[in-house]
Design an enzyme around this catalytic site. Structure first.
Site, mmCIF file in Angstrom:
data_model
loop_
_atom_site.group_PDB
_atom_site.id
_atom_site.type_symbol
_atom_site.label_atom_id
_atom_site.label_comp_id
_atom_site.label_asym_id
_atom_site.label_seq_id
_atom_site.Cartn_x
_atom_site.Cartn_y
_atom_site.Cartn_z
ATOM 1 N N ILE A 1 -24.663 37.369 4.717
ATOM 2 C CA ILE A 1 -23.719 36.677 4.348
ATOM 3 C C ILE A 1 -22.481 36.573 5.145
ATOM 4 C CG2 ILE A 1 -22.608 38.229 2.613
ATOM 5 C CD1 ILE A 1 -22.486 35.773 0.729
ATOM 6 N N VAL B 1 -22.467 41.799 5.882
ATOM 7 C CA VAL B 1 -21.252 40.838 6.042
ATOM 8 C C VAL B 1 -21.405 40.498 7.629
ATOM 9 C CG1 VAL B 1 -19.037 39.826 5.530
ATOM 10 C CG2 VAL B 1 -20.202 41.643 4.093
ATOM 11 N N LYS B 2 -21.390 38.840 8.004
ATOM 12 C CA LYS B 2 -21.249 38.745 9.421
ATOM 13 C C LYS B 2 -19.955 38.236 9.359
ATOM 14 C CE LYS B 2 -24.775 35.872 10.806
ATOM 15 N NZ LYS B 2 -25.583 34.682 10.922
ATOM 16 N N ILE B 3 -19.411 38.806 10.642
ATOM 17 C CA ILE B 3 -18.216 38.744 11.293
ATOM 18 C C ILE B 3 -18.271 38.187 12.613
ATOM 19 C CG2 ILE B 3 -15.688 39.324 11.815
ATOM 20 C CD1 ILE B 3 -15.910 41.405 9.487
#
Length: 371
Positions: A110, A141-143
């Site tokens: 996400i 978590v996508k950064i």
């Protein structure tokens, strides 16, 4: 060997296949469960463009949008709830994969809001919130791997948040995010915190590199330029894999591995072929490699099931890969300029999709309220 299905043979070569797509009917219809069972699908990624199409082009989310609107939620909060719900449902379906693989696979990603790509503190806050909201060990978590993102990535990893670093286009930035991962692991070890459950992938974008470079080559238009068409993206990814092998083959990582650390695997993103001049599996076939992930959109996934030819090819022509960038530089095409343009373009593309998504949600919610 599970001879018949090329997708399953990739997993035997230690390459995991994830799905670059998420939509509610995948879960509702049982199709996602079938892909996991029959094709060995091992994970899933999402981004604002994928969600924007799912919400704008179907009625799958309309009832939830109406309910959230009745609760007085703003469009960004409605989207976050829809995304978290879908990611959690998908993660639950992938949980047996995660458990069977000892936490190596079975992840669903996400993404923090693309407007935060150059906001370190904002990215950290949103990553913490999404991680807590999903509350599953097989979520990432996508950064984005922007300069500001690297600091956020390191901080979140040091807090034990699984991170999928996205929008990587250069080997130098890839090295920065590998350093961020190792540093975060070392910080946790020094603080007496566990590292055996922490997972991260580095999403290295492939076909977009050729899209950018080929346009520049076409403008030059001579024989030297024509010979380099379609060469930059695969060469770039091969050099990134070489850097990965070097960093994770080091004594520094060996000390962390002894304490339970996992590899930060390269994830090949944007592996569908954009230029019809190249075969449909051009990028996928070239980048079969152990300890990597390939996230494929549905069309590429289906094509690989149909006529993929799994063989490890990543190390073929390493000298030629290095030579590609020397020859490009001779033509005035600098790798640093290409990666800078691609990063800016990638951030803008996802930001535009996110803005379009919020507009769609606002319009849908208003239409339902009026109705």
């Amino acid at each position: 060997m599970s001879a018949s299905n090329p997708l399953k043979r990739l997993s035997e070569l230690k390459q995991s296949v994830w799905y670059d797509y998420i939509r509610r009917d995948l879960m509702n219809s049982g199709e996602l469960a079938r892909l996991i069972r029959d094709d060995g699908l091992a994970g899933m990624t999402s981004n604002p463009t994928i969600f924007q199409k799912a919400i704008a082009e179907t009625e799958l989310y309309d009832e939830d949008v109406r309910r959230a609107g009745d609760d007085g939620k703003e469009p960004f909060a409605i989207f976050e709830k829809l995304a978290v719900d879908d990611v959690c449902r998908a993660a639950d379906l992938f949980r047996p994969v995660f458990d069977a693989a000892g936490g190596r696979d079975g992840f669903v990603s996400i993404e923090v809001g693309p407007r935060l790509a150059n906001d370190t503190e904002g990215s950290i806050r949103e990553a913490r919130r999404l991680w807590a909201a999903c509350d599953r060990p097989n979520v990432m978590v996508k950064i984005p791997g922007t300069a500001a993102g690297v600091f956020a990535i390191r901080q979140c990893l040091s807090e034990g948040i699984n991170i999928n670093i996205t929008l990587l286009f250069s080997v130098s930035r890839h090295r920065e995010v590998m350093e961020a991962y190792l540093s975060a692991l070392e910080e946790r070890v020094a603080a007496g915190q566990p590292i055996d459950g922490l997972r991260s992938v580095a999403s290295f974008f492939v076909s977009r590199v050729d899209t950018n470079v080929d346009k520049k080559l076409d403008r030059i238009g001579n024989d030297a330029a024509r010979q380099l068409r379609g060469k930059a993206a695969i060469a770039n990814a091969k050099l990134a894999y070489e850097a990965f092998r070097e960093v994770f083959g080091s004594s520094r990582f060996a000390a962390l591995r002894a304490k339970g650390a996992s590899l930060q695997r390269p994830l090949w993103a944007s592996t569908s072929t954009k230029d019809p001049a190249y075969p449909d599996l051009y990028y996928v076939e070239a980048l079969v490699a152990s300890d990597t992930v390939d996230t494929m959109p549905p069309e590429t996934f289906a094509a690989y099931r149909d006529h993929g030819d799994p063989k490890v090819r990543i190390s073929d022509g390493m000298e030629a890969a290095r030579d590609v960038f020397r020859r490009l530089a001779e033509l005035g095409i600098e790798e640093t300029e290409v990666s800078r343009e691609l990063e800016q373009e990638g951030v803008k593309k996802f930001s535009d999709s996110y803005d379009s998504l919020l507009k769609t949600l606002a319009e849908k919610e208003k239409a339902m309220r009026v109705a």
